[in-house]
Write a protein that holds these residues in place. Structure first.
Motif, short mmCIF file in Angstrom:
data_model
loop_
_atom_site.label_atom_id
_atom_site.label_comp_id
_atom_site.label_asym_id
_atom_site.label_seq_id
_atom_site.Cartn_x
_atom_site.Cartn_y
_atom_site.Cartn_z
N ALA A 39 0.82 -1.21 0.00
CA ALA A 39 0.00 0.00 0.00
C ALA A 39 0.86 1.26 0.00
O ALA A 39 0.47 2.28 -0.57
N ASP A 40 2.04 1.20 0.64
CA ASP A 40 2.90 2.38 0.69
C ASP A 40 3.29 2.85 -0.70
O ASP A 40 3.48 4.05 -0.93
N GLN A 41 3.43 1.92 -1.66
CA GLN A 41 3.78 2.29 -3.02
C GLN A 41 2.58 2.92 -3.75
O GLN A 41 2.75 3.76 -4.63
N ALA A 42 1.38 2.51 -3.37
CA ALA A 42 0.19 2.98 -4.07
C ALA A 42 -0.21 4.39 -3.66
O ALA A 42 -0.69 5.17 -4.49
N SER A 56 -7.93 -3.54 -3.07
CA SER A 56 -6.82 -3.82 -2.16
C SER A 56 -7.13 -5.00 -1.24
O SER A 56 -8.25 -5.13 -0.73
N ASP A 57 -6.13 -5.82 -1.05
CA ASP A 57 -6.22 -6.86 -0.03
C ASP A 57 -6.20 -6.19 1.34
O ASP A 57 -5.69 -5.07 1.49
N ILE A 58 -6.77 -6.85 2.35
CA ILE A 58 -6.75 -6.30 3.71
C ILE A 58 -5.48 -6.69 4.45
O ILE A 58 -4.76 -5.86 4.99
N ARG A 59 -5.16 -8.01 4.45
CA ARG A 59 -4.00 -8.50 5.20
C ARG A 59 -2.73 -8.32 4.38
O ARG A 59 -2.49 -9.04 3.41
N MET A 63 1.54 -1.18 5.79
CA MET A 63 0.20 -0.60 5.77
C MET A 63 -0.79 -1.62 5.22
O MET A 63 -0.63 -2.12 4.11
N ASP A 64 -1.83 -1.97 6.00
CA ASP A 64 -2.80 -2.95 5.51
C ASP A 64 -3.91 -2.25 4.73
O ASP A 64 -3.92 -1.02 4.56
N GLY A 65 -4.86 -3.05 4.24
CA GLY A 65 -5.91 -2.51 3.38
C GLY A 65 -6.83 -1.52 4.07
O GLY A 65 -7.27 -0.53 3.47
#
Length: 449
Positions: A39-42, A56-59, A63-65
């Motif tokens: 997520a940090d890249q997104a 996005s996946d949660i797990r 940084m999670d979803g």
């Protein structure tokens, strides 16, 4: 859509195999996918003008979803986020839905479910951006007059629009194809107290009859086959704003009956919903046909006609306001030059004669098209109108296609559905061609077969 734009799908998944397989499936479905392993890249790629959707996946490590969802919501709460979760995380995903997440899917998910949910998310995002741009344009130009022309009919129409806009009552706009009925509807919204709220346009002529009820009224969750999610209809989406029903003369009779209740009760009941929902909206309907005549032919509901017929605005055809042709043509020429980067433009005698003598059956739309032809150097065609063998190939094809459509409409008595079956062309395509050539099916309806 009003403002077509590049719509990416941001897909975040830390499992390389699942990420590659899902990206391939989404790309095969026609989506432009930006894939990220974390997520940090997104996050740096997402801003307030982000035009797409996020899956996005949660797990995930780092940084999670859910944290990504919170970051996105802080950037713009209207960016749709679809969460992918394992069975153990369903409760968290449901909580995210309450906070504004668009949807969630449980692993292993069916690819077609992800594609369908993503497509709806992109449609929602585009609608949000469209309305933001419309509101911005309306605020920037709220005192500007987009309707060009100083002829008495146009001066009266502009004055009436401003008077009607402030009243808040429903409006029926009538006029021939290409006269600018949609622009009139937009002006009614722009000059009204609702201008900062949604302006939702529904083209009744291009609405498939089988899907019309879903598009207009929406549906509750699990009430439509193959769809488990609820869907907001266009009527409810216009809550607080203005609903434009373009070409209401093409609305199927069964839908007319259901829509009459919306007008009378100001409430909408989605398919499968246990109770109706109140809506605060203003309806502007346009018609290229004489609705009173359609009522007499039992092709339009009398009670709906009288419910709409509170205020009628008639948009005059171009032949009845010939003084406006020159300034309109000048405006369209400048628009065409701006789009195509054209240099100098010279109005020839042939063009001038054509502008002053032609009846313009396609009205303003036809005039705009002619301005484009003129800028491209094709505007000399009217000077050789008596020598059809000297027309360029594209013009010959255009005239032949228009003649074929008119012949079939004449044969079917103006029945577009029957004409569509004979021509074996999609309904939307046929309507687009009719609009392009200034063909009004109503002209053929009194002649029968």
């Amino acid at each position: 859509m009003l403002f077509p734009t590049h719509q990416p799908v941001c897909f975040v998944e830390d499992d390389p195999a699942l990420r590659d397989a899902t990206v391939q499936a989404l790309e095969l479905a026609g989506f432009d996918v930006q894939a990220f392993a974390c997520a940090d890249q997104a996050v740096p790629t997402i801003g307030p003008e982000f035009a797409g959707a996020i899956v996005s996946d949660i797990r995930m490590r780092g940084m999670d979803g859910l944290q990504l969802f919170e970051r996105v919501r802080a950037i713009d709460p209207d960016i749709p986020v679809i969460l992918v979760t394992g069975h153990a995380d369903v409760a968290m995903a449901v909580g995210a839905l309450r906070e504004g997440a668009f949807d969630f899917l449980t692993k292993p998910f069916a690819t077609d479910h992800l594609i369908a949910s993503t497509r709806r998310a992109l449609e929602k995002r585009l609608l949000v951006l469209d309305n933001r741009r419309l509101r911005s344009a309306a605020e920037a130009q709220r005192d500007a007059e987009p309707m060009v022309g100083d002829s008495p009919p146009m001066a009266r129409l502009r004055a009436t629009i401003r008077q009607v806009a402030a009243s808040g009552i429903d409006v029926l706009v009538e006029g021939e194809t290409g006269t600018g009925k949609e622009l009139v509807a937009m002006m009614v919204h722009r000059f009204s107290p609702r201008r900062s709220r949604p302006f939702i346009a529904v083209n009744c002529g291009a609405l498939p009859e089988a899907l019309a009820e879903i598009e207009l009224f929406g549906h509750a969750a699990d009430s439509v086959p193959h769809t488990r999610l609820a869907r907001t209809g266009q009527i409810e989406a216009s809550d607080g704003g203005t609903l434009l029903l373009d070409e209401i003369d093409s609305m199927p009779l069964p839908i007319q009956s259901k829509f009459l209740r919306v007008l009378e009760e100001r409430e909408v009941q989605p398919i499968g919903a246990p109770r109706p929902r109140a809506v605060d909206l203003r309806v502007v309907a346009t018609s290229k046909a004489d609705l009173a005549a359609l009522v007499a032919e039992s092709r339009f509901r009398k009670d709906l006609f009288y419910r709409l017929n509170v205020v009628r605005l008639h948009v005059p055809p171009l032949r009845e306001r010939r003084d406006d042709i020159a300034p309109l043509f000048a405006l369209f020429v400048e628009e065409a030059r701006g789009r195509m980067g054209g240099g100098g433009f010279v109005l020839t005698d042939a063009m001038r004669r054509y502008l002053t003598t032609h009846d313009w059956p396609g009205n303003v739309r036809e005039l705009r098209n002619y301005a484009v032809q003129a800028v491209l150097g094709l505007g000399q065609q009217p000077d050789i109108a008596t020598h059809s063998d000297r027309y360029p190939l594209a013009e010959r094809v255009r005239r032949f296609e228009a003649t074929v459509i008119e012949d079939v409409l004449r044969e079917t008595g103006g029945n577009v559905t029957a004409a569509q079956a004979i021509l074996q062309t999609p309904r939307k395509t046929l309507y687009e061609k009719m609009g392009r050539y200034g063909i009004d099916a109503a002209r053929f309806r009194s002649k029968g077969r």
